[in-house]
Design an enzyme around this catalytic site. Structure first.
Site, mmCIF file in Angstrom:
data_model
loop_
_atom_site.group_PDB
_atom_site.id
_atom_site.type_symbol
_atom_site.label_atom_id
_atom_site.label_comp_id
_atom_site.label_asym_id
_atom_site.label_seq_id
_atom_site.Cartn_x
_atom_site.Cartn_y
_atom_site.Cartn_z
ATOM 1 N N GLU A 149 9.249 -0.329 4.024
ATOM 2 C CA GLU A 149 8.554 -1.233 4.951
ATOM 3 C C GLU A 149 9.481 -1.776 6.037
ATOM 4 O O GLU A 149 9.585 -2.985 6.247
ATOM 5 C CB GLU A 149 7.907 -2.382 4.170
ATOM 6 C CG GLU A 149 6.830 -1.920 3.213
ATOM 7 C CD GLU A 149 6.202 -3.039 2.416
ATOM 8 O OE1 GLU A 149 5.026 -2.915 2.032
ATOM 9 O OE2 GLU A 149 6.899 -4.047 2.154
ATOM 10 N N GLU A 200 1.963 2.809 -1.440
ATOM 11 C CA GLU A 200 1.671 1.514 -2.055
ATOM 12 C C GLU A 200 0.258 1.114 -1.683
ATOM 13 O O GLU A 200 -0.083 1.047 -0.509
ATOM 14 C CB GLU A 200 2.636 0.417 -1.581
ATOM 15 C CG GLU A 200 4.049 0.533 -2.111
ATOM 16 C CD GLU A 200 4.891 -0.674 -1.742
ATOM 17 O OE1 GLU A 200 4.324 -1.783 -1.587
ATOM 18 O OE2 GLU A 200 6.120 -0.522 -1.610
#
Length: 461
Positions: free
Chosen positions: A175, A369
């Site tokens: 991320e 995710e």
């Protein structure tokens, strides 16, 4: 009957080393930035060092370090053909600056990957997942310093050489676009109070990570040309709706979304989008960027986009958005329900993000995710009865976040449970760490067994 997913689709689950392994000082591991956080790596507050009497949930986590064989065997019972995890940087290089890696740490990942292959799981590895060695944060200010680039490259050379023959899928940073919202976790930096300096720090840290990403791709071409090198972004940061059709709301939502595309453009297209120059100029920020670095980035783009998606947000002109590990948080969306933690449940938003990525980049995608954190209780019958969110996308893989309950990155809690496998531990660290299957274990097993056809059937019913 139509098949929803390709026959070679990757079905599995995902964890991060710092949220699961524990064993924070075992076999020569050094402290990471996660080891000094008392309320989750997503919080900006953290101790400067381990303080006696403070509880650090990552120190033990769920003891995956010692229980990985049992846990992976449980997950194999759901039919996983892949598993995503990360390699703890400070387990191999305790301070990040050692000349040679810690052999005991290397041997652990030898065993971990061997067990995955024994169980028929393809390893998917995130190289750096919110666990930069604490020493590099303290000494250099994290990724604001270019000193970290060669140290990261050394780390990559070590793991590519050791595991390149057993790990086919790699992502360089978890991320990375979260650098502008959860800076301590994403880039291991503490931001200045001055707004202009904060912008400079954030963009400089991101640039240094882009250079490191390009060096990793370049190194992978040399050491493991058969491997697939990807990036990992939070697309919850990009899933921003305008609160109304007012032009200011629409434009503001677009600006929030574009902030994510900076990371994707640089690493997938090989160049900065033009509007970055304006942002830096507006904040009187000058970056240390060289022509050689820009050429390196242009010549070493990544192959696929792995992403997290948990929720969408809405933007109202003039409001200040803030972010956490689930993405940005804006005004409540009246058309969506939310979890106990305020994360709005929006499965159509996932499809929206996949379409945007396809249109902009045309590259392979992997949902690495996606999940739903809820409070679970053990019923009198000994079972854990939990509902399951089910959705499918035409991508190369899907790894549910937290197939086993782990420490929450956002707040350090265990009660925020994503897993199909229950772990007996509470937010204060009490519990036996015993494992138990939840009802959703059977649900996900059925999805994998039918290769997603059951989802298509339910959608048509």
């Amino acid at each position: 009957m139509m098949t929803v997913f390709p026959t070679d689709f990757l079905w599995g689950g995902a964890i991060a080393a710092n949220q699961a392994e524990g064993a924070w000082q075992t076999d020569g591991k050094g402290p990471s930035i996660a080891d000094v956080t008392t309320h989750g790596i997503g919080k900006s507050e953290h101790d400067k060092a381990v303080v006696p009497g403070h509880y650090y949930p990552n120190h033990e986590a769920i003891d995956f370090y010692h229980r990985y064989a049992t846990d992976l065997t449980l997950m194999a019972g759901m039919g996983f053909n892949c598993f995503r995890t990360s390699i703890a940087w400070s387990r191999l290089y305790p301070t990040g600056e050692e000349d040679t890696p810690n052999e005991a740490g290397l041997a652990y990942y030898d065993r971990l990957f061997a067990k995955m292959h024994e169980l028929g799981m393809t390893p998917i590895v995130t190289i750096s997942h919110y666990e930069t060695p604490l020493a590099l944060h303290d000494k250099y200010g994290g990724w604001t310093s270019k000193k970290l680039i060669p140290l990261y490259e050394k780390f990559c050379r070590t793991i590519f050489t050791r595991y390149g023959h057993v790990v086919p899928y790699w992502m360089t940073f978890n991320e990375m676009n979260n650098t502008h919202t959860i800076w301590y976790a994403a880039a291991a930096i503490d931001l200045a109070d001055d707004p202009d300096e904060r912008v400079r720090q954030t963009f400089q840290a991101e640039h240094n990570m882009y250079v490191a990403n390009a060096k990793a791709v370049q190194l992978a071409k040399q050491l493991m040309p058969q491997a697939h090198m990807g990036i990992m972004l939070s697309l919850s940061q990009a899933a921003v709706y305008p609160a109304t059709c007012a032009p200011a709301d629409v434009f503001g939502a677009m600006q929030m979304q574009r902030r994510t595309w900076v990371s994707a453009d640089v690493q997938l297209k090989g160049h900065y989008p033009a509007f970055v120059t304006r942002i830096l100029r507006d904040h009187h920020a000058t970056l240390d960027v060289t022509d050689d670095e820009l050429a390196l980035i242009a010549e070493n783009t990544s192959e696929f986009l792995g992403f997290s998606y948990y929720r969408s947000s809405t933007y109202k002109a003039g409001m200040g958005l803030y972010g956490d590990t689930g993405g940005v948080k804006g005004a409540p969306n009246p058309y969506l329900e939310a979890t106990d933690w305020g994360w709005q449940i929006d499965p159509l938003g996932l499809r929206w993000m996949c379409n945007l990525v396809q249109d902009r980049y045309g590259c392979p995608m992997m949902v690495v995710e996606n999940g739903l954190g809820m409070k679970d209780t053990v019923a009198p019958d000994g079972r854990i009865h939990d509902p399951a969110i089910k959705d499918g996308c035409n991508v190369i893989g899907y790894t549910w976040w937290g197939p086993i309950d782990i420490v929450s990155a956002g707040d350090g809690q265990m009660s925020k449970r994503y897993g199909f496998i229950y772990v007996d531990k509470d937010d204060a660290g009490n519990g036996t760490l015993a494992r138990a299957k939840k009802d959703s274990f059977d649900t996900y097993q059925h999805i994998i067994e039918t290769n997603g056809e059951c989802l298509f059937e339910e959608a048509q019913s």
